[in-house]
Scaffold this active site. Sequence first.
Site, mmCIF file in Angstrom:
data_model
loop_
_atom_site.group_PDB
_atom_site.id
_atom_site.type_symbol
_atom_site.label_atom_id
_atom_site.label_comp_id
_atom_site.label_asym_id
_atom_site.label_seq_id
_atom_site.Cartn_x
_atom_site.Cartn_y
_atom_site.Cartn_z
ATOM 1 N N LYS A 184 1.915 2.276 7.422
ATOM 2 C CA LYS A 184 2.320 3.174 6.332
ATOM 3 C C LYS A 184 3.673 2.747 5.767
ATOM 4 O O LYS A 184 4.452 2.088 6.463
ATOM 5 C CB LYS A 184 2.479 4.598 6.887
ATOM 6 C CG LYS A 184 1.180 5.324 7.164
ATOM 7 C CD LYS A 184 1.475 6.753 7.606
ATOM 8 C CE LYS A 184 0.188 7.504 7.905
ATOM 9 N NZ LYS A 184 -0.662 7.691 6.726
ATOM 10 N N ARG A 241 -10.515 10.088 11.527
ATOM 11 C CA ARG A 241 -11.984 10.238 11.511
ATOM 12 C C ARG A 241 -12.644 9.477 12.651
ATOM 13 O O ARG A 241 -13.713 9.854 13.110
ATOM 14 C CB ARG A 241 -12.518 9.797 10.133
ATOM 15 C CG ARG A 241 -12.166 8.389 9.780
ATOM 16 C CD ARG A 241 -12.311 8.115 8.297
ATOM 17 N NE ARG A 241 -11.194 8.636 7.512
ATOM 18 C CZ ARG A 241 -11.080 8.513 6.195
ATOM 19 N NH1 ARG A 241 -12.028 7.894 5.517
ATOM 20 N NH2 ARG A 241 -10.046 9.011 5.568
ATOM 21 N N ASP A 246 0.901 14.789 12.890
ATOM 22 C CA ASP A 246 -0.508 14.441 12.721
ATOM 23 C C ASP A 246 -1.396 14.996 13.846
ATOM 24 O O ASP A 246 -2.579 14.704 13.912
ATOM 25 C CB ASP A 246 -0.655 12.916 12.615
ATOM 26 C CG ASP A 246 -1.820 12.504 11.715
ATOM 27 O OD1 ASP A 246 -2.302 13.347 10.946
ATOM 28 O OD2 ASP A 246 -2.245 11.338 11.814
HETATM 29 N N1 BES Z 1 -2.595 11.436 8.863
HETATM 30 C C1 BES Z 1 -2.960 10.821 7.637
HETATM 31 C C2 BES Z 1 -3.164 11.824 6.497
HETATM 32 C C3 BES Z 1 -1.950 12.571 6.039
HETATM 33 C C4 BES Z 1 -1.272 12.135 4.906
HETATM 34 C C5 BES Z 1 -1.535 13.722 6.661
HETATM 35 C C6 BES Z 1 -0.179 12.856 4.456
HETATM 36 C C7 BES Z 1 -0.437 14.424 6.212
HETATM 37 C C8 BES Z 1 0.233 13.988 5.097
HETATM 38 C C9 BES Z 1 -4.278 10.045 7.820
HETATM 39 O O1 BES Z 1 -4.470 9.487 9.072
HETATM 40 C C10 BES Z 1 -4.271 8.925 6.845
HETATM 41 O O2 BES Z 1 -3.430 8.086 6.967
HETATM 42 N N2 BES Z 1 -5.197 8.937 5.911
HETATM 43 C C11 BES Z 1 -5.287 7.933 4.918
HETATM 44 C C12 BES Z 1 -6.748 7.605 4.718
HETATM 45 C C13 BES Z 1 -6.986 6.385 3.881
HETATM 46 C C14 BES Z 1 -6.459 5.167 4.576
HETATM 47 C C15 BES Z 1 -8.469 6.261 3.634
HETATM 48 C C16 BES Z 1 -4.655 8.458 3.635
HETATM 49 O O3 BES Z 1 -4.796 9.635 3.352
HETATM 50 O O4 BES Z 1 -3.990 7.680 2.979
HETATM 51 ZN ZN ZN Z 2 -3.534 10.403 10.629
HETATM 52 MN MN MN Z 3 -3.580 7.579 9.238
#
Ligand code: BES
Ligand code: ZN
Ligand code: MN
Length: 492
Positions: free
Chosen positions: A271, A345, A282
Amino acid sequence: MKISLSDGGPADHICQVLVLGCFEDAEQEPYFTLLDERLKGYLSVLYNRKEFTGSLSKVKMVDTLGGIPAERVLLTGLGKKRELTGEKIRQACGTVSQTLRIPGIQSIGMVLPGGLEHVHAAVEGVLLGGYSFDCYKTKQEEQACVETMTILHDGKKSAASAENAVKEAGIVCDAVFFARDLVSQPGNVSTPSYLAEKALAISGKHNLDCRVWDREDMERHSMEALLSVAKGSHQPPKFIVLEYAGGKKDAHPIALVGKGITFDSGGISLKPREGMEKMKSDMAGAAAVMGTLMAVAGLKLPVNVVGIVPAAENLPGGGALKPGDIVKSMSGQTIEIVNTDAEGRLLLSDALHYAQTCRPSAIIDVATLTGACVVALGGFVTGLMGTDDRLKAGLQKAAETTGERVWELPLWEEYGELMKSDVADLKNSGGPAAGAVSAAWFLKNFVGKTRWAHLDIAGTAWEDKGRHYIPKGATGTGVRLLVEYLRNTALK
Ligand code: BES
Ligand code: ZN
Ligand code: MN
């Protein structure tokens, strides 16, 4: 905080601050008129000068100068009389709590409209709004904390049910605090093992059964999707199951599944650095599930519930899962990893499959799953998706009562196409379009025929600014919603 009820009149009550619920448009309750008289019409003067209007959550502190035994009155706006709801009481009381973070103020009285019917919401508002997470502050600031609150009522209605409402609101708020604390704890403290320890601790205190699987157990059950997420971290993953049997012996349980990523760096699909510290939250789904079980046991609800928490840390260590890898989930379906940041997921796919072995009447999962859900709905609405109309309607009803709002996103067949892989049964990311729905579609492949609903709390688990009864930081979202849902199903 010690909360009690009294049918003594507000004009005679001895306390430091008397909180007075007031309406807009001068449509006041009898207690307002009485206090206005005792304060020589000063409250009316404030209204006439528009220094206080009674609009929702506006407050004004007034000295009583001996007019009544209370030293001060905190006028608290409730909006228009005809539009009063429990949620407005909860919000106003949350603001009261935040306003009264003044050193030296310890005892308050409270007078609200509607007799005793809004007691539960009022107590929730005051308690939730007063929360803070300060166990890492080594320099003690002067304590500002209300110690006793007396709710003053007219004595006409049943006090026994109000006593009960106070008690129940206390139990629910303790569970919300438990969830907020877990989410607030930093990733170096709140690890999968820490979640397991906390689950064991609450099972010891309450009437809950708790099992924790470690890596070997998960290997034996072929939970490769879950295990693959933990590969880049030195923290061992845990699979936590909490059971509460308050219902009939043969009644199918409701399964609650909570995402427990104790830190999400994104893994190899790292990230961006800005705001990454927030990814300690998370595991808010896990916290919501654990808090819910704690509350349900505390309230002794006549239902059977099983709480399932798959927990891992998502880091890009040398052994980490890579884009392009293919893993086999417990269900037998294969998954192509195209983005290691779509880890929730993966972990949930095995947990949802496991949940079916408990033969539940329904599965509800709670997860900080997608940034896309935050883009779609913002920070104060939880995304709701699922396969069963009655289950969704039940959650919508609970959302209405608790103020933990949900909004449904569609799970139309076409979205399922996004998750198909060229080389495996599924891929773990369908790209940026419809991100919240495609993630839910991925999960749908692992619930079989069981009635299922999914709550995406990515936006609602963490509050950036702080408002009414939700101070800045971890919100504990999901606990009140799920407890209310389970309470309603128990009544049926
Ligand atoms: N934990 C994150 C989602 C999230 C984002 C929670 C912002 C709280 C605030 C999740 O694991 C994630 O990174 N999701 C990705 C999915 C994508 C790679 C398909 C996302 O939302 O960018
Ligand atoms: Zn996550
Ligand atoms: Mn993630």
